[in-house]
Scaffold this motif. Structure first.
Motif, mmCIF file in Angstrom:
data_model
loop_
_atom_site.group_PDB
_atom_site.id
_atom_site.type_symbol
_atom_site.label_atom_id
_atom_site.label_comp_id
_atom_site.label_asym_id
_atom_site.label_seq_id
_atom_site.Cartn_x
_atom_site.Cartn_y
_atom_site.Cartn_z
ATOM 1 N N MET A 227 -41.827 4.365 6.642
ATOM 2 C CA MET A 227 -41.170 5.843 6.039
ATOM 3 C C MET A 227 -39.926 5.987 4.800
ATOM 4 S SD MET A 227 -40.503 7.546 10.427
ATOM 5 C CE MET A 227 -42.054 7.453 11.119
ATOM 6 N N GLU A 228 -39.432 4.339 4.870
ATOM 7 C CA GLU A 228 -38.741 4.251 3.784
ATOM 8 C C GLU A 228 -39.013 4.871 1.699
ATOM 9 O OE1 GLU A 228 -37.587 -0.099 3.964
ATOM 10 O OE2 GLU A 228 -36.677 0.173 5.989
ATOM 11 N N GLU A 229 -40.230 4.676 2.247
ATOM 12 C CA GLU A 229 -41.048 5.142 0.740
ATOM 13 C C GLU A 229 -41.004 7.052 1.133
ATOM 14 O OE1 GLU A 229 -44.943 3.449 0.132
ATOM 15 O OE2 GLU A 229 -44.809 1.820 0.545
ATOM 16 N N SER B 13 -38.260 7.760 -0.550
ATOM 17 C CA SER B 13 -37.559 7.253 -2.050
ATOM 18 C C SER B 13 -38.500 8.757 -2.699
ATOM 19 C CB SER B 13 -37.569 6.219 -2.607
ATOM 20 O OG SER B 13 -38.863 5.889 -2.432
ATOM 21 N N ASP B 14 -39.421 9.397 -2.322
ATOM 22 C CA ASP B 14 -40.495 10.784 -2.925
ATOM 23 C C ASP B 14 -39.805 11.219 -3.438
ATOM 24 O OD1 ASP B 14 -42.515 12.076 -2.939
ATOM 25 O OD2 ASP B 14 -43.067 10.973 -2.063
ATOM 26 N N ASN C 143 -51.144 12.546 0.032
ATOM 27 C CA ASN C 143 -50.889 13.826 -0.198
ATOM 28 C C ASN C 143 -50.258 14.401 0.986
ATOM 29 O OD1 ASN C 143 -52.703 15.151 1.788
ATOM 30 N ND2 ASN C 143 -54.029 14.149 0.389
ATOM 31 N N ILE C 144 -49.175 15.545 1.145
ATOM 32 C CA ILE C 144 -48.685 16.628 1.711
ATOM 33 C C ILE C 144 -48.977 16.245 3.447
ATOM 34 C CG2 ILE C 144 -46.841 17.759 2.431
ATOM 35 C CD1 ILE C 144 -45.755 16.011 -0.411
ATOM 36 N N VAL D 78 -39.036 14.776 5.825
ATOM 37 C CA VAL D 78 -38.537 13.878 6.604
ATOM 38 C C VAL D 78 -37.558 14.594 7.506
ATOM 39 C CG1 VAL D 78 -37.150 11.464 5.441
ATOM 40 C CG2 VAL D 78 -39.507 11.994 4.503
ATOM 41 N N PHE D 79 -36.840 15.534 6.934
ATOM 42 C CA PHE D 79 -35.624 16.254 7.128
ATOM 43 C C PHE D 79 -36.047 16.453 8.567
ATOM 44 C CE2 PHE D 79 -32.721 19.770 8.242
ATOM 45 C CZ PHE D 79 -32.021 18.804 7.803
#
Length: 256
Positions: A21-23, A26-27, A3-4, A36-37
């Motif tokens: 974090m790579e996943e 693509s979320d 969850n967030i 992420v940004f």
């Protein structure tokens, strides 16, 4: 799928990029992409601060003849105002100062940041000294000589005696090797530290004067020649802390 809230907490504690974090990249959830940004933006800012901090330390180290040499940074605050003192500071920092990450020219930092760094500099410095040059000495000597004398007095108080002085845009002749550094507070960590101590020291003095002379607005302009300040001088006359050799104070006194 996490969850967030969990993602936010994990990113808040992440200090470097990790495979998990790579996943997230693509979320397709907008909230995740924003998190992420924001993390990448914070990291970019942090990395720049680290580079700047390292460059400032390396700049100071480049003036050391030997590894155990002590380098003092010296700077001033208050050369331009119509009222109040010039305050100078001299600082010797330890070789490593991780808690001063983000230290910069005092004019580029918020008041809260300046006050934090001032406390931290005083806590970790090998030695520091602050000298206050009063307005009557500025009038007697002229602003350049008064500032130079004040810097020399601050430097002479340091213990141990530094091997070299790095001074913001001025040379001192006090028997210690000295380098004049243009825009030194942006290049040297030690000069930036001195800039902070000088600025916060002078701000505290002018805040006290604001209470003593409330009609002049020192809390807003710290003695600089704003339109409102000049009008107050014309209306009420100069105070004992005004520099009588500075225009327009000199002209107002001549007009009587």
């Amino acid at each position: 799928m996490e969850n967030i809230k969990t993602i936010r907490e994990k990113l808040a504690h992440a200090e470097q990029w990790a495979p998990w974090m790579e996943e997230l990249e693509s979320d397709d959830r907008k909230a995740v992409q924003k998190l992420v940004f924001s993390w990448k933006r914070r990291q970019a800012i942090h990395e720049k601060l680290l580079r700047d901090h390292t460059q400032k330390q390396q700049f100071d180290d480049s003036f050391k003849g030997y590894a155990d040499w002590t380098v003092a940074g010296i700077d001033e605050a208050g050369r331009g105002p119509l009222a109040g003192p010039v305050v100078t500071a001299a600082v010797i920092l330890p070789d490593q100062c991780p808690t001063l990450l983000g230290l910069d020219d005092s004019k580029k930092l918020s008041k809260a940041k300046r006050e934090y760094f001032a406390d931290e500099i005083k806590r970790i410095a090998i030695s520091y000294a602050i000298h206050i040059q009063p307005p009557d000495e500025i009038d007697r000597l002229n602003i350049y000589q008064a500032t130079k004398q004040s810097m020399a007095k601050a430097a002479a108080t340091l213990e141990p005696v530094p091997k070299i002085l790095l001074v913001d845009a001025m040379l001192l002749d006090i028997g210690i090797p000295c380098e004049s550094i243009i825009k030194g507070d942006a290049k040297s960590l030690a000069i930036a530290a001195a800039s902070i101590l000088a600025k916060t020291g002078r701000d505290a003095i002018m805040a006290a004067y604001a209470t003593e002379y409330p009609e002049y607005g020192f809390a807003q302009h710290a003695g600089y020649g704003t339109k409102g300040h000049v009008e107050a001088i014309r209306l009420h006359g100069p105070t004992p802390i005004h520099r009588r050799t500075f225009e327009p104070v000199k002209g107002i006194l001549a007009d009587g």
